[in-house]
Design an enzyme around this catalytic site. Structure first.
Site, short mmCIF file in Angstrom:
data_model
loop_
_atom_site.label_atom_id
_atom_site.label_comp_id
_atom_site.label_asym_id
_atom_site.label_seq_id
_atom_site.Cartn_x
_atom_site.Cartn_y
_atom_site.Cartn_z
N GLY A 18 25.99 33.92 45.72
CA GLY A 18 27.11 34.73 45.19
C GLY A 18 26.55 35.84 44.33
N GLY A 23 27.06 36.25 39.27
CA GLY A 23 25.94 35.67 40.02
C GLY A 23 24.70 36.53 39.94
N SER A 43 28.16 38.39 52.21
CA SER A 43 27.93 39.72 52.80
C SER A 43 26.58 40.22 52.30
CB SER A 43 29.00 40.73 52.41
OG SER A 43 30.05 40.11 51.73
N VAL A 83 30.42 31.73 43.19
CA VAL A 83 31.40 32.42 44.03
C VAL A 83 32.80 32.12 43.51
CG1 VAL A 83 29.87 32.27 46.04
CG2 VAL A 83 31.71 30.58 45.76
N ASN A 111 34.24 28.68 37.22
CA ASN A 111 35.23 28.05 36.34
C ASN A 111 36.09 27.08 37.13
OD1 ASN A 111 35.12 28.65 33.64
ND2 ASN A 111 36.20 30.59 33.84
N SER A 137 29.59 30.13 29.78
CA SER A 137 30.41 31.04 28.99
C SER A 137 29.60 32.22 28.47
CB SER A 137 31.02 30.29 27.81
OG SER A 137 31.73 31.21 27.00
N GLY A 139 30.63 35.61 29.62
CA GLY A 139 30.96 36.78 30.43
C GLY A 139 29.73 37.38 31.08
N LYS A 191 34.20 23.18 29.17
CA LYS A 191 34.34 24.64 29.31
C LYS A 191 35.81 25.03 29.30
CE LYS A 191 33.41 28.96 30.11
NZ LYS A 191 34.21 29.55 31.11
N HIS A 194 36.97 24.82 25.77
CA HIS A 194 36.35 25.97 25.10
C HIS A 194 37.22 27.20 25.31
CE1 HIS A 194 34.11 29.73 25.62
NE2 HIS A 194 33.28 29.31 24.67
N ASN A 195 37.64 27.43 26.55
CA ASN A 195 38.48 28.59 26.84
C ASN A 195 39.84 28.49 26.17
OD1 ASN A 195 36.33 29.21 28.49
ND2 ASN A 195 37.60 29.91 30.18
N GLU A 198 39.43 29.43 22.73
CA GLU A 198 39.29 30.90 22.72
C GLU A 198 40.67 31.57 22.70
OE1 GLU A 198 36.41 32.17 25.73
OE2 GLU A 198 37.79 33.77 26.26
N ARG A 460 66.49 6.58 20.62
CA ARG A 460 66.05 6.07 21.93
C ARG A 460 66.57 4.66 22.15
NH1 ARG A 460 60.71 5.28 22.68
NH2 ARG A 460 60.81 5.67 24.91
N HIS A 466 65.41 1.45 24.35
CA HIS A 466 63.96 1.62 24.50
C HIS A 466 63.16 0.80 23.49
CE1 HIS A 466 64.30 4.46 27.69
NE2 HIS A 466 65.08 5.26 26.98
P1 ATR Z 1 34.03 38.60 40.77
O1 ATR Z 1 35.37 38.31 40.15
O2 ATR Z 1 32.89 38.70 39.81
O3 ATR Z 1 34.05 39.71 41.81
P2 ATR Z 1 34.56 36.29 42.38
O4 ATR Z 1 35.75 36.95 42.99
O5 ATR Z 1 34.76 35.11 41.51
O6 ATR Z 1 33.65 37.32 41.62
O7 ATR Z 1 33.58 35.90 43.54
C1 ATR Z 1 33.17 36.83 44.48
C2 ATR Z 1 31.99 36.22 45.20
O8 ATR Z 1 32.43 35.08 45.95
C3 ATR Z 1 31.35 37.17 46.16
O9 ATR Z 1 29.98 36.96 46.11
C4 ATR Z 1 31.94 36.73 47.49
O10 ATR Z 1 31.16 37.03 48.61
P3 ATR Z 1 31.39 38.41 49.42
O11 ATR Z 1 30.63 39.44 48.66
O12 ATR Z 1 30.81 38.14 50.75
O13 ATR Z 1 32.87 38.65 49.44
C5 ATR Z 1 31.96 35.24 47.29
N1 ATR Z 1 32.83 34.55 48.22
C6 ATR Z 1 34.17 34.60 48.26
N2 ATR Z 1 34.64 33.82 49.26
C7 ATR Z 1 33.56 33.25 49.86
C8 ATR Z 1 33.38 32.32 50.91
N3 ATR Z 1 34.42 31.79 51.57
N4 ATR Z 1 32.12 31.97 51.23
C9 ATR Z 1 31.07 32.48 50.57
N5 ATR Z 1 31.17 33.34 49.55
C10 ATR Z 1 32.40 33.72 49.19
#
Ligand code: ATR
Length: 490
Positions: A18, A23, A43, A83, A111, A137, A139, A191, A194-195, A198, A460, A466
């Site tokens: 990813g 990533g 891709s 991803v 997440n 965490s 960003g 996590k 944590h959020n 936040e 109750r 109850h």
């Molecule tokens: P951000 O919000 O940072 O853009 P995200 O939407 O959480 O990230 O994740 C996007 C990532 O998930 C991308 O690397 C995407 O791959 P592509 O660049 O090929 O779109 C990846 N991703 C989403 N669906 C996927 C799937 N079914 N298999 C593999 N990777 C996937």
């Protein structure tokens, strides 16, 4: 399920699947610490772009297929998935399971909802591979320069993963902001909370800003200076620091304070909501986080808000600080204290939820460790967390953070009186302070000797038989309300 590539031995110590922002930044962080990093994206353009723009920063091994990616990893193979949460994560997990061998480790750094992580860990474990759900965490910046990392999964994986994760995590006083949280979903659960914390932290800062702006009548630039000053004391934190930055910003298009050109409808991606849903299931009153989530929802209820502006709602008699004879400087200091006290309640409640979750799911989480690893890298990083670590060091079984001698002392030492004054004044000014006010009610409920829950039990028992317990004897009782009102015991 051994792939043809499984016999090969790669050279990459870690791989990242990813190559979106999180990533690629995480991969660059690993590379900058001297690790050879395998990278793969569905891709291939994104993988190529990372190599083109950042290839010179370290040793990357780009792969165009998942098999090639897996083959480039050193054994036991370690791959971090970054991803989209949900179906994409499941799809990548099954591809990795297929291409990997027994003993290899799949880490989900997204997440994920912790119950998904529990399910995935169980499914992956059945194939002999290991699965680690890790909360990350901080960003984009954190991913690149040092996040706070909350890995769950089997304890044995920590021996392999620990040094790698420590090398890329934030450091505070030389200590890495990462530790093994507990088995299966523990990391993602923590996590999530944590959020949630936040959300509450951001909301109490928002309430303080609102009071200073519309109660004390201060301009954003002046409030920015106040937040910068607060950042020197007990409230020293990343969120206070960036608040001062946002308030200092002037809109380039209009020359107005930047804050005034932003639509006041707060978004949310869901982790705050998950925290509250889980708190409801666990029966933990995380009122601060709940009010913060609801405050965002109300801010975004634009149709209702617009109708309220159009049709108008009566405000009752409102007043001003001047009419109330409140000194502005005193008010500003009171608001600081109310913010500190409300924040303390929100953190206490968040830790209560973590302790309850740990007990429910058998995770054995050490709350003091969490405060330690949240001191750097993450969004809620703050000096204040040192105090929480110390509190749990003094008493690992602390029933509530509010009962720690240090925090109790802080509350007694001027916080409570200021907090009450602020909630009263906000009400008189007609300014909303959902977390300040509900946290004070929570606090007063926690310290109350008697609560109106006795009446609720009576009601109750009246309408639904109850039953209730008595203060003066053991057992369960019911009063025959519709008959002779005789008390029956069970
Ligand atoms: P951000 O919000 O940072 O853009 P995200 O939407 O959480 O990230 O994740 C996007 C990532 O998930 C991308 O690397 C995407 O791959 P592509 O660049 O090929 O779109 C990846 N991703 C989403 N669906 C996927 C799937 N079914 N298999 C593999 N990777 C996937």
């Amino acid at each position: 399920m051994t792939s043809p590539q499984s016999a090969t031995q790669g050279t990459a110590q870690i791989g990242v699947v990813g190559m979106a922002v999180m990533g690629s930044n995480l991969a660059r962080n690993f590379a900058s610490k001297g690790h050879t990093v395998a990278i793969y994206n569905r891709s291939p353009e994104k993988t190529r772009a990372v190599i083109q723009e950042h290839g010179h920063e370290g040793n990357f091994v780009p792969a165009e297929t998942i098999e090639e990616f897996v083959a480039s990893l050193e054994r036991p193979r370690k791959a971090v998935i970054m991803v989209q949460a949900g179906a994409a994560t499941d799809a990548v997990i099954s591809q990795l399971v297929e291409a990997m061998d027994e003993g290899d480790i799949i880490i989900d750094g997204g997440n994920a909802l912790f119950t998904d992580t529990i399910r995935r860990e169980h499914e992956v474990a059945q194939t002999g591979r290991h699965f680690v759900g890790a909360g990350i965490s901080g960003g984009e910046e954190g991913a690149l320069h040092g996040p706070s990392i909350m890995p769950g999964g089997p304890a044995a994986t920590w021996e392999t993963l620990g040094p790698l994760l420590e090398s890329i995590s934030a450091k505070v006083d030389g200590e890495p902001c990462v530790t093994h949280i507990g088995p299966d979903g523990a990391g993602h659960f923590v996590k999530m909370v944590h959020n949630g914390i936040e959300y509450a932290d951001m909301q109490v800062i928002g309430e303080a800003y609102h009071l200073l702006r519309y109660g004390a009548g201060l301009e954003p630039a002046a409030i920015s200076a106040i937040f910068s000053e607060w950042n020197e004391g007990d409230l020293d934190s990343y969120l206070i620091e960036i608040t001062a930055e946002v308030l200092r910003q002037v809109d380039a298009r209009t020359g107005k304070p930047f804050i005034d050109v932003i639509v006041d409808a707060a978004g949310q991606k869901g982790t705050g909501r998950w925290t509250v849903k889980e708190a409801l299931d666990l029966g933990v009153p995380t009122t601060g986080i709940g009010e913060a989530v609801f405050a965002r929802a109300l801010s975004s209820a634009l149709a209702q808000r617009e109708a309220a502006q159009r049709i108008g709602l009566p405000s009752g008699d409102l007043t001003t600080l001047a009419e109330l004879g409140i000194d502005r400087e005193q008010f500003v200091e009171d608001v600081r204290r109310a913010l500190y006290a409300s924040k303390l309640v929100a953190y206490a409640q968040g830790f209560d939820e973590i302790n309850a979750g740990s007990q429910e799911y058998g995770w054995g989480i050490k709350p003091g460790d969490l405060a330690r690893i949240w001191r750097g890298g993450c969004i809620i990083r703050a000096k204040f967390l040192n105090r929480i670590t110390e509190a749990y060091e003094r008493d690992p079984e602390l029933p509530s953070l509010l009962l720690d001698p240090y925090f109790k002392g802080e509350l007694a030492n001027g916080l409570i009186d200021a907090w009450r004054r602020v909630v009263i004044t906000a009400t008189q000014l007609g300014l909303p302070v959902p977390v300040f006010a509900s946290s004070l009610s929570y606090y007063d409920s926690l310290r109350a000797e008697r609560l109106p829950a006795a009446l609720i039990q009576g009601q109750r028992d009246f309408f639904g038989a109850h039953t209730y317990r008595r203060v003066d004897m053991e057992g369960t009782f019911h009063t025959a309300w519709s008959g002779d009102r005789e008390e029956l015991s069970y």
